[in-house]
Design an enzyme around this catalytic site. Sequence first.
Site, PDB file in Angstrom:
ATOM      1  N   HIS A 357      40.026  42.889  31.499  1.00  0.00           N
ATOM      2  CA  HIS A 357      39.720  41.532  31.080  1.00  0.00           C
ATOM      3  C   HIS A 357      38.253  41.172  31.307  1.00  0.00           C
ATOM      4  CE1 HIS A 357      40.346  40.824  35.378  1.00  0.00           C
ATOM      5  NE2 HIS A 357      39.903  39.587  35.265  1.00  0.00           N
ATOM      6  N   GLU A 363      33.962  36.924  40.102  1.00  0.00           N
ATOM      7  CA  GLU A 363      34.899  37.427  41.100  1.00  0.00           C
ATOM      8  C   GLU A 363      34.198  38.358  42.092  1.00  0.00           C
ATOM      9  OE1 GLU A 363      37.798  39.511  38.840  1.00  0.00           O
ATOM     10  OE2 GLU A 363      38.443  37.752  37.687  1.00  0.00           O
ATOM     11  N   TYR A 372      43.511  49.402  46.840  1.00  0.00           N
ATOM     12  CA  TYR A 372      43.788  48.399  45.813  1.00  0.00           C
ATOM     13  C   TYR A 372      44.396  49.101  44.614  1.00  0.00           C
ATOM     14  CZ  TYR A 372      42.955  44.700  42.384  1.00  0.00           C
ATOM     15  OH  TYR A 372      43.106  43.759  41.407  1.00  0.00           O
ATOM     16  N   HIS A 387      32.193  41.239  40.026  1.00  0.00           N
ATOM     17  CA  HIS A 387      32.300  41.205  38.576  1.00  0.00           C
ATOM     18  C   HIS A 387      31.947  39.790  38.153  1.00  0.00           C
ATOM     19  CE1 HIS A 387      35.491  44.509  39.350  1.00  0.00           C
ATOM     20  NE2 HIS A 387      34.296  45.056  39.182  1.00  0.00           N
TER      21      HIS A 387
END
Length: 458
Positions: A357, A363, A372, A387
């Site tokens: 996305h 972020e 993760y 990001h």
Amino acid sequence: MIDGGTARVSGSEHEGARKAAEEPAYLHGFGNEHSSQAVPGALPEGRNSPQRAPLGLYAEQLSGTAFTEPRAHNRRSWLYRIRPSAAHPAFTRVGNGGLRTAPFAETVPDPNRLRWNPLPQPPAGTDFLAGLWTLGGNGDATQRTGVAVHLYHATASMDRVFGNADGELLIVPEQGGLLLRTEFGLLRAEPGEVALIPRGVRFRVELTDTARDGGRGPAARGYVCENYGAPFRLPDLGPIGANGLANPRDFRAPVAAFEDVEGPVEVVSKYCGNLWRAEYDHSPLDVVAWHGNLVPYVYDLRRFNVIGSISYDHPDPSIFTVLTSPSDTPGLAGVDFVVFAPRWLVGEDTFRPPYFHRNVMSEYMGLIEGAYDAKAEGFVPGGGSLHNMMSAHGPDRETFDRASAAELRPQKVDDGLAFMFETRWPITLTEQAAAADHLQQGYDDVWRGLERHFRPLR
């Protein structure tokens, strides 16, 4: 009303008593009107500021919001202390070390995807304040807008007291526990928990023995979100209903505890981006009783009640919001604090890791433990990734290949604990972050090799 623990120390008793590992007691609930007193009778009855406060104390209000903000948003507490906060000498400027504050103008906003390894080892004797290192941020602290992202790496407990007039501090330990001695009492924050210190509240950070630095002594490492804007609150639940996400009862505020210290105490204040110090003749952590709803607290992220899909598709990560600082635009946060806690994945015909996305929000993501689920390697505990607004990101090639071919049986994700500071504006880096030796080179390579699979129908 709670009668709390008493931490009265003076003279030569101060050092040993301060370093003792007390086990804090807590009050429960987020945004509650709490009351606590370390000595019975210290809280006045029926009024906030009587002509003579009980036990010879001084009454003082600490306001975290403007007086006239709506009741639902208003934050303030009344403190009953041995000396008023006004009793101090002049402050003088000191160096800021690795700490920086908005507005950030050292570099230009960077559209590239960036990732860092953990902070390098600091010198021996580095306390929490000296160990703060600013990655970047946005907004303007003097206008009470925006956010800063800091990391910390400490090898010593603080002997001084710190207060931040610029914003509230959300502390996310990753390695080593912290004992926070605040004006309101004691908080203990271990990795997997977060602690929030409201704007202006003074505190001292002591290291516990849960992590040791190569046998040389206690060490602590983690992340800090400095929120210049509206105080963090719980997000609205909308169609979720009355329950879910972070439950208010799981937030823990301290009971009253105080220091009765006569003697020099260094107090450092962060004000409009700079550090100032003064030498008090007493400890400012001398609040014997308090009541109100502006309080520090600690929260265990593993208690987050994860909401997710039980049919298909991966919901937007907003469902993982623990706390939010709203802006003047409904639904557009100055900063959200998001946690990726243990959860079950059961979606049918669904690519289960976070999807590819581009986002109008920016972020910064950190990792507390484990791995993760969108990054197979390179994203390590104590490290972080950025990001910025509209930068394309998502799972790396290995994760994409594995998830695309996986058998879609119920899957428990419980081998990692990650979080995100998500903000409405781009995060502009500090020079020290842009040029850091622990900035990973070639982060873009994690998406190299994502092959063309397009096969037109004939």
